[in-house]
Design a protein around this motif. Structure first.
Motif, short mmCIF file in Angstrom:
data_model
loop_
_atom_site.label_atom_id
_atom_site.label_comp_id
_atom_site.label_asym_id
_atom_site.label_seq_id
_atom_site.Cartn_x
_atom_site.Cartn_y
_atom_site.Cartn_z
N VAL A 8 0.84 -1.20 0.00
CA VAL A 8 0.00 0.00 0.00
C VAL A 8 0.88 1.25 0.00
O VAL A 8 1.86 1.32 0.73
CB VAL A 8 -0.91 0.00 1.26
N VAL A 9 0.55 2.19 -0.86
CA VAL A 9 1.25 3.49 -0.85
C VAL A 9 0.19 4.58 -0.84
O VAL A 9 -0.93 4.37 -1.31
CB VAL A 9 2.17 3.67 -2.08
N PHE A 10 0.53 5.74 -0.29
CA PHE A 10 -0.44 6.83 -0.30
C PHE A 10 0.24 8.18 -0.33
O PHE A 10 1.41 8.32 0.01
CB PHE A 10 -1.41 6.72 0.87
N GLU A 11 -0.52 9.16 -0.81
CA GLU A 11 -0.04 10.52 -0.91
C GLU A 11 -1.14 11.44 -0.43
O GLU A 11 -2.29 11.26 -0.78
CB GLU A 11 0.28 10.89 -2.37
N GLY A 12 -0.77 12.44 0.36
CA GLY A 12 -1.74 13.44 0.80
C GLY A 12 -1.44 14.74 0.09
O GLY A 12 -0.28 15.11 -0.06
N TYR A 13 -2.46 15.42 -0.37
CA TYR A 13 -2.23 16.66 -1.10
C TYR A 13 -3.38 17.63 -0.85
O TYR A 13 -4.42 17.27 -0.30
CB TYR A 13 -2.06 16.39 -2.60
N VAL A 14 -3.16 18.86 -1.26
CA VAL A 14 -4.13 19.92 -1.04
C VAL A 14 -4.24 20.67 -2.36
O VAL A 14 -3.22 20.92 -3.01
CB VAL A 14 -3.64 20.87 0.07
N ALA A 15 -5.46 21.01 -2.76
CA ALA A 15 -5.64 21.62 -4.07
C ALA A 15 -4.82 22.90 -4.24
O ALA A 15 -4.37 23.21 -5.33
CB ALA A 15 -7.12 21.93 -4.30
N ASP A 16 -4.60 23.64 -3.13
CA ASP A 16 -3.95 24.95 -3.26
C ASP A 16 -2.50 24.92 -3.67
O ASP A 16 -1.99 25.88 -4.21
CB ASP A 16 -4.02 25.70 -1.91
N ILE A 17 -1.77 23.82 -3.38
CA ILE A 17 -0.38 23.81 -3.81
C ILE A 17 -0.13 22.61 -4.71
O ILE A 17 -0.68 21.54 -4.52
CB ILE A 17 0.65 23.85 -2.65
N GLY A 18 0.73 22.86 -5.71
CA GLY A 18 0.87 21.91 -6.82
C GLY A 18 1.75 20.71 -6.55
O GLY A 18 2.33 20.20 -7.48
N TYR A 19 1.93 20.29 -5.32
CA TYR A 19 2.69 19.06 -5.10
C TYR A 19 2.26 18.37 -3.83
O TYR A 19 1.54 18.92 -3.01
CB TYR A 19 4.20 19.34 -5.09
N THR A 20 2.71 17.12 -3.69
CA THR A 20 2.32 16.28 -2.57
C THR A 20 2.84 16.83 -1.24
O THR A 20 3.97 17.27 -1.16
CB THR A 20 2.92 14.88 -2.79
N VAL A 21 2.00 16.78 -0.21
CA VAL A 21 2.38 17.31 1.10
C VAL A 21 2.86 16.18 2.01
O VAL A 21 3.70 16.36 2.87
CB VAL A 21 1.18 18.02 1.76
N CYS A 22 2.31 14.98 1.77
CA CYS A 22 2.61 13.85 2.64
C CYS A 22 2.70 12.62 1.76
O CYS A 22 1.98 12.50 0.78
CB CYS A 22 1.49 13.74 3.67
N SER A 23 3.62 11.73 2.10
CA SER A 23 3.82 10.57 1.25
C SER A 23 4.23 9.39 2.11
O SER A 23 5.00 9.56 3.06
CB SER A 23 4.91 10.91 0.24
N GLY A 24 3.70 8.21 1.81
CA GLY A 24 4.06 7.07 2.64
C GLY A 24 3.66 5.75 2.02
O GLY A 24 3.17 5.71 0.89
N GLY A 25 3.86 4.69 2.80
CA GLY A 25 3.48 3.39 2.30
C GLY A 25 4.16 2.26 3.06
O GLY A 25 4.88 2.48 4.04
N ARG A 26 3.89 1.05 2.55
CA ARG A 26 4.40 -0.16 3.19
C ARG A 26 5.73 -0.57 2.57
O ARG A 26 5.88 -0.53 1.35
CB ARG A 26 3.35 -1.27 3.02
N TYR A 27 6.69 -0.91 3.43
CA TYR A 27 8.00 -1.37 2.96
C TYR A 27 8.39 -2.60 3.75
O TYR A 27 9.03 -2.51 4.77
CB TYR A 27 9.06 -0.25 3.07
N ASP A 28 8.00 -3.77 3.27
CA ASP A 28 8.17 -4.99 4.06
C ASP A 28 9.56 -5.61 3.94
O ASP A 28 9.88 -6.54 4.66
CB ASP A 28 7.10 -6.01 3.67
N ARG A 29 10.38 -5.12 2.99
CA ARG A 29 11.68 -5.78 2.84
C ARG A 29 12.88 -4.90 3.22
O ARG A 29 13.99 -5.38 3.30
CB ARG A 29 11.83 -6.28 1.38
N LEU A 30 12.64 -3.62 3.47
CA LEU A 30 13.77 -2.72 3.76
C LEU A 30 14.52 -3.12 5.03
O LEU A 30 15.75 -3.19 5.07
CB LEU A 30 13.27 -1.27 3.85
#
Lengths: 218, 413
Positions: free
Chosen positions: B279-301
């Motif tokens: 699972v991966v996800f990104e949080g964003y807000v319409a007012d600014i043109g890029y992702t504010v938050c980013s994350g996800g699952r990393y089971d092998r790192l």
């Protein structure tokens, strides 16, 4: 709701893009529209706005989210190297990015260039990566116009430029020795607009693709 | 550049935070730190630099040029922290090697990347995030996604949305597609950049049956509400992709309604850090043109550091939050009482400053006339042991320390 803003390039793509937007029902064609005076067009209900900007500025407007969408040639996109989504190939404004030399030059391919040769171009970034990928060391000179003049004036050995029919090159006694790639106009979008305004952006993609489909089947 | 030129400049991609912005960024950090604490995530601080080998586990060999690197005197190659998760993975693998233990860790840190500075991209930036280590359950994914939503809410950012994807979904589709490894790699590159023109070109050049080609095009760009998961289930036969979809569905079912209504599914989503596995996800807000938050699952790192532990986490970009908050923040100028005195009354001035500080006001004892003149509120201690109070629009004289403190209390609350 905020209107969807679209950056439309002035210059060689201006007329074909407006025609396509008119065929897709976004705007009415105005026969005496002067892109040097007008800055903006919009649909009658104001839900779509079209900003008329310099072609090379389209990727900047789009990346920074000043507009949601834009139309730009692949040449401009490659040269700008901005982060945006490339949604669809509009199939208009087709031309070739080429390397050319004077008719009387002994050069027949890029690898014939001597190290340190000077290349005149409006596309330094594309040129640099093309020559680097062939392992050729050249000096890239960025000019802002009349590229064809550079070899004649003794400024450069070769040029990298776009050509539609090749007639300007022929008139200036230049000969194509390499085709770097073909380019055409693309509909691009801001990365966040793509997410936030997905349904409306998809609508434009569909309507423009439909126009393109009709053309292809004629 | 000459040495004089460099003397006044910052290196590219770095910033100075002046008084107002620095206060705001610390305020944002405090809000986030409190949320993390309430959710049971304890803060860890890892070194600013690590051995290259450690950092490379996170960037992958192909992106390790983004690491700022240098040598120690034994000749080891060191690098500045290029992401927060990799050092925490090292730490978790070496310090908490207990089979079933769940770890909830948080960080607030600066990150260094040798990238071309541009919109929302700096060479030094700040991140706040969490890592939930030890569970592969959709419950863990749902917990961190809900936590990310809580951070947005706590910061008063109302217009946010969350994009949810699963990186093994497209992996499965591609493995089953009959495309060559090279074509698969190119397609993953195109998906990462959301370059649908290149995606279409590669598929068109691959000589697939036209039905397969259309299906791939649709699947790899599937986006919409939660219902696209069922649509994707109908279309794909790949067992990897089916498993990915089931996991994603389970996560969505676990999310509370007020979070779920913010969620869009984007099945083509990939990440530029190659360690993500689920699972991966990104949080964003319409007012600014890029992702504010980013994350996800990393089971092998963490496994690359010798302890196989599933994990999921996210990071918020603090500069990006700062940009969002700065637009709405009130004038953050700090209110200071400047206490001035006629000689030899410095001691009395010190006494007044101490009393004001006790009452919670910022007070300084003036060092020169400019400081007194520019003050929003200036108090002069005079020879007859009175206090001349001066603000922009009023002047008055007080006869006791208490009277001054009362006046400031009333003026500034």
């Amino acid at each position: 709701m905020d209107p969807i803003k679209v950056a439309v390039p002035k210059g060689r793509l201006f007329t074909p893009v407006l025609k396509m937007l008119a065929q897709a029902g976004f705007i009415d064609l105005e026969p005496d529209l002067d892109p040097e005076r007008r800055l903006m067009l919009s649909t009658p209900d104001g839900s779509w706005q079209f900003l008329l900007v310099k072609p090379a500025d389209v990727p900047v407007y789009v990346e920074y989210g000043a507009v949601d969408l834009g139309v730009a040639g692949k040449d401009v996109l490659l040269e700008a190297g901005r982060e945006l989504c490339e949604l669809v190939d509009l199939g208009i404004g087709k031309c070739r990015l080429i390397m050319a030399v004077p008719d009387d030059s002994p050069i027949t391919k890029a690898t014939d260039l001597l190290p340190g040769s000077r290349i005149a171009t409006k596309f330094p970034r594309i040129s640099r990566s093309f020559f680097a990928s062939h392992g050729i060391q050249v000096e890239i000179l960025k000019l802002n116009g009349s590229i064809e003049l550079a070899p004649k004036a003794g400024l450069a050995t070769a040029i990298v430029d776009i050509t539609e029919t090749g007639s300007t090159l022929a008139q200036n006694n230049l000969r194509v020795v390499e085709e770097i790639r073909t380019v055409s106009a693309r509909l691009v979008s801001n990365k966040i607009s793509y997410k936030v305004r997905y349904p409306l952006i998809q609508e434009m993609v569909k309507r423009l693709s439909a126009v393109q489909g009709e053309k292809a089947s004629v | 550049m000459t040495k004089e030129d460099l003397l006044l400049q910052r290196p590219r991609g770095t910033r100075d935070y002046l008084a107002g912005a620095a206060d705001l960024i610390r305020e944002i950090e405090a809000t986030i730190r409190e949320i993390f604490r309430l959710w049971g995530y304890s803060e860890v601080i890892t070194p600013t630099f690590e051995y290259m080998e450690v950092l490379r586990q996170g960037t992958g060999p192909e992106s390790d040029e983004m690491i700022f690197r240098f040598f120690d005197r034994e000749g080891n190659i060191l690098g500045l922290r290029s992401d927060a998760t990799t050092p925490i993975a090292r730490l978790a693998a070496t310090r908490f090697n207990d089979e079933n233990r769940i770890l909830r860790l948080a960080y607030l840190t600066n990150i260094f990347r040798y990238v071309e500075p541009g919109m929302g991209r700096e060479r030094e930036f700040h991140q706040a995030g969490v890592e939930l280590i030890g569970s592969s359950s959709p419950k863990a994914d749902a917990e961190v996604i809900q936590l990310a939503a809580t951070v947005f809410e706590a910061l008063g950012i109302t217009g946010y949305a969350l994009d949810l994807g699963e990186v093994s979904f497209s992996l499965g589709i591609l493995e089953d597609s009959g495309l060559s490894p090279r074509e698969q790699r190119l397609i993953r590159g195109a998906l990462l950049n959301k370059d649908f023109v290149t995606l279409k070109e590669i598929l068109a050049a691959a000589h697939l049956p036209s039905e397969t080609q259309e299906q791939l095009e649709e699947l790899l760009a599937l986006r919409g509400g939660v219902e696209v998961i069922s649509r994707a289930k109908e279309l794909t036969k790949s067992s990897t992709s089916q498993a990915a979809l089931e996991h994603l569905e389970a996560v969505c079912e676990l999310l509370p309604d007020q979070v779920l209504e913010r969620v869009r599914i984007d099945l083509g989503m990939l990440k530029d850090l190659e360690y993500y596995t689920g699972v991966v996800f990104e949080g964003y807000v319409a007012d600014i043109g890029y992702t504010v938050c980013s994350g996800g699952r990393y089971d092998r790192l963490i496994g690359r550091f010798g302890a196989d532990k599933p994990a999921v986490g996210f990071g918020f970009g603090l500069e990006r939050l700062l940009e969002l908050k700065a637009a709405t923040a009130e004038d953050q100028k700090q209110r200071v009482v400047v206490v001035d005195y006629n000689d030899p009354l410095r001691e009395r001035a010190q006494e007044l400053a101490a009393r004001l500080r006790e009452a919670g006001h910022t007070a300084v004892v003036s060092l020169n006339k400019t400081e007194s003149k520019e003050a929003e509120l200036n108090v002069l201690v005079t020879a007859d042991s009175r206090f001349e109070i001066r603000t922009k629009d009023q002047e008055r004289t007080a006869i006791s320390l208490d009277e001054v403190v009362d006046f400031v209390n009333e003026l500034w609350g």
